[in-house]
Design a protein around this motif. Structure first.
Motif, PDB file in Angstrom:
ATOM      1  N   LEU A   7      38.724 -20.925  31.784  1.00  0.00           N
ATOM      2  CA  LEU A   7      38.943 -19.485  31.975  1.00  0.00           C
ATOM      3  C   LEU A   7      40.291 -19.124  31.353  1.00  0.00           C
ATOM      4  CD1 LEU A   7      37.930 -18.968  35.538  1.00  0.00           C
ATOM      5  CD2 LEU A   7      36.349 -18.659  33.555  1.00  0.00           C
ATOM      6  N   ALA A   8      40.170 -18.185  30.441  1.00  0.00           N
ATOM      7  CA  ALA A   8      41.384 -17.509  29.702  1.00  0.00           C
ATOM      8  C   ALA A   8      42.115 -16.774  31.038  1.00  0.00           C
ATOM      9  CB  ALA A   8      41.262 -16.812  28.714  1.00  0.00           C
ATOM     10  N   GLY A   9      43.128 -16.968  31.470  1.00  0.00           N
ATOM     11  CA  GLY A   9      43.825 -16.011  32.454  1.00  0.00           C
ATOM     12  C   GLY A   9      44.493 -15.133  31.726  1.00  0.00           C
ATOM     13  N   PRO A  10      44.450 -13.760  32.338  1.00  0.00           N
ATOM     14  CA  PRO A  10      45.114 -12.708  31.713  1.00  0.00           C
ATOM     15  C   PRO A  10      46.437 -12.861  31.584  1.00  0.00           C
ATOM     16  CG  PRO A  10      44.393 -12.090  33.851  1.00  0.00           C
ATOM     17  CD  PRO A  10      43.941 -13.386  33.601  1.00  0.00           C
ATOM     18  N   VAL A  16      42.293  -6.472  30.561  1.00  0.00           N
ATOM     19  CA  VAL A  16      40.859  -5.991  31.450  1.00  0.00           C
ATOM     20  C   VAL A  16      39.906  -5.615  30.120  1.00  0.00           C
ATOM     21  CG1 VAL A  16      39.677  -4.749  32.963  1.00  0.00           C
ATOM     22  CG2 VAL A  16      41.911  -5.749  33.409  1.00  0.00           C
ATOM     23  N   ARG A  17      38.774  -6.122  29.995  1.00  0.00           N
ATOM     24  CA  ARG A  17      37.985  -5.613  28.950  1.00  0.00           C
ATOM     25  C   ARG A  17      36.758  -4.949  29.559  1.00  0.00           C
ATOM     26  NH1 ARG A  17      35.384  -9.902  26.917  1.00  0.00           N
ATOM     27  NH2 ARG A  17      33.300  -9.156  27.358  1.00  0.00           N
ATOM     28  N   ARG A 111      35.888 -12.371  38.888  1.00  0.00           N
ATOM     29  CA  ARG A 111      35.762 -12.623  37.408  1.00  0.00           C
ATOM     30  C   ARG A 111      35.298 -11.198  36.844  1.00  0.00           C
ATOM     31  NH1 ARG A 111      33.980 -17.122  35.082  1.00  0.00           N
ATOM     32  NH2 ARG A 111      34.362 -16.117  32.980  1.00  0.00           N
ATOM     33  N   TRP A 112      34.503 -10.524  37.415  1.00  0.00           N
ATOM     34  CA  TRP A 112      34.305  -9.203  36.833  1.00  0.00           C
ATOM     35  C   TRP A 112      33.762  -8.094  38.027  1.00  0.00           C
ATOM     36  CZ3 TRP A 112      30.842 -13.110  35.819  1.00  0.00           C
ATOM     37  CH2 TRP A 112      29.366 -12.713  36.050  1.00  0.00           C
ATOM     38  N   THR A 113      33.684  -7.144  37.774  1.00  0.00           N
ATOM     39  CA  THR A 113      33.259  -5.960  38.712  1.00  0.00           C
ATOM     40  C   THR A 113      32.452  -4.820  37.808  1.00  0.00           C
ATOM     41  OG1 THR A 113      33.835  -4.562  40.716  1.00  0.00           O
ATOM     42  CG2 THR A 113      35.351  -4.616  38.741  1.00  0.00           C
ATOM     43  N   SER A 114      31.346  -4.297  38.549  1.00  0.00           N
ATOM     44  CA  SER A 114      30.793  -3.247  37.577  1.00  0.00           C
ATOM     45  C   SER A 114      29.974  -2.246  38.612  1.00  0.00           C
ATOM     46  CB  SER A 114      29.246  -4.034  37.277  1.00  0.00           C
ATOM     47  OG  SER A 114      29.363  -5.000  36.320  1.00  0.00           O
ATOM     48  N   VAL A 135      30.902  -2.386  33.168  1.00  0.00           N
ATOM     49  CA  VAL A 135      31.693  -3.628  33.706  1.00  0.00           C
ATOM     50  C   VAL A 135      32.801  -3.838  33.199  1.00  0.00           C
ATOM     51  CG1 VAL A 135      30.582  -5.139  31.681  1.00  0.00           C
ATOM     52  CG2 VAL A 135      31.339  -6.193  33.771  1.00  0.00           C
ATOM     53  N   ALA A 136      33.888  -4.184  34.084  1.00  0.00           N
ATOM     54  CA  ALA A 136      35.231  -4.566  33.909  1.00  0.00           C
ATOM     55  C   ALA A 136      35.379  -6.189  34.040  1.00  0.00           C
ATOM     56  CB  ALA A 136      36.117  -3.954  34.862  1.00  0.00           C
ATOM     57  N   PHE A 137      35.560  -6.820  32.897  1.00  0.00           N
ATOM     58  CA  PHE A 137      35.990  -8.247  32.852  1.00  0.00           C
ATOM     59  C   PHE A 137      37.367  -8.384  33.350  1.00  0.00           C
ATOM     60  CE2 PHE A 137      32.104  -8.138  30.418  1.00  0.00           C
ATOM     61  CZ  PHE A 137      31.025  -8.950  31.038  1.00  0.00           C
ATOM     62  N   LEU A 138      37.729  -9.040  34.511  1.00  0.00           N
ATOM     63  CA  LEU A 138      38.989  -9.105  34.656  1.00  0.00           C
ATOM     64  C   LEU A 138      39.555 -10.733  34.299  1.00  0.00           C
ATOM     65  CD1 LEU A 138      38.429  -7.801  38.289  1.00  0.00           C
ATOM     66  CD2 LEU A 138      39.200  -6.534  36.404  1.00  0.00           C
ATOM     67  N   VAL A 139      38.524 -11.558  34.120  1.00  0.00           N
ATOM     68  CA  VAL A 139      39.038 -12.962  33.781  1.00  0.00           C
ATOM     69  C   VAL A 139      38.017 -13.302  32.518  1.00  0.00           C
ATOM     70  CG1 VAL A 139      39.546 -15.285  34.215  1.00  0.00           C
ATOM     71  CG2 VAL A 139      40.320 -13.310  35.970  1.00  0.00           C
ATOM     72  N   ARG A 140      38.552 -13.774  31.482  1.00  0.00           N
ATOM     73  CA  ARG A 140      37.670 -13.981  30.531  1.00  0.00           C
ATOM     74  C   ARG A 140      37.196 -15.598  30.585  1.00  0.00           C
ATOM     75  NH1 ARG A 140      40.250 -10.859  25.533  1.00  0.00           N
ATOM     76  NH2 ARG A 140      40.323  -8.760  26.855  1.00  0.00           N
TER      77      ARG A 140
END
Length: 170
Positions: A7-10, A16-17, A111-114, A135-140
């Motif tokens: 996982l690529a930590g921010p 956030v994507r 990881r994400w919330t939607s 969706v908001a990807f919080l961790v890629r």
């Protein structure tokens, strides 16, 4: 490489994507039957499942209610991952609309919330289902390029399962 290492930590809290996708399906069942497949926990278990083993579910279909689920997912050669899903129903219009928010956690990392909106339209005795997710990807995962295709693919598989559950009930 462990799942957490992949996982690529921010680097900061602003990494956030956001993405949106829509999937439409024509289901060979009336809107009432499709709606019931979301509402009835026993029918829901036939098509909405977390991958892995040892899954546990709790479902309360009402505005303000929601679902919690967790399981352990193992892939040969990798450490098992603990998966968790939590949702809350925001709006329910019988046989027409379901709006809910949910979050997905892997190994205690959100990881994400939607926000998901499911629309049901009568189509001459069948149902046109339209699923839109913001969706908001919080961790890629890695560079993040596979995250949206993964989520969209998982949603498509769930809708395939929904169609199969409805055919089985018919």
């Amino acid at each position: 490489m462990s799942a957490r290492e992949a996982l690529a930590g921010p680097e900061d809290a602003h990494d956030v994507r956001h993405d949106t996708f829509t999937i439409s399906r024509r289901l060979e069942a009336a809107p009432a039957a499709v709606f019931a497949a979301f509402a009835d926990s026993d029918v829901r278990r036939r098509w909405f499942r977390l991958p892995g083993s040892g899954a546990v579910y709790r479902h309360e279909f009402r505005v303000g209610g929601g679902e919690t689920a967790h399981s352990t997912f193992s892939v040969l050669g990798s450490a098992p991952e603990r998966l968790e899903y939590r949702s809350r129903y925001v709006d329910i219009v019988p046989e027409r609309r379901i709006v809910f928010v949910y979050e997905s956690t892997v190994d205690d990392l959100l990881r994400w919330t939607s926000l998901a909106t499911v629309l049901l339209a009568d189509d001459s005795g069948s149902t046109l289902l339209t699923w839109t997710e913001q969706v908001a990807f919080l961790v890629r995962t890695g560079d993040g390029s596979a995250d949206l295709p993964h989520l969209r693919g998982a949603t498509s598989l769930r809708l395939n399962g929904l169609a199969a559950a409805l055919a089985r009930a018919a």
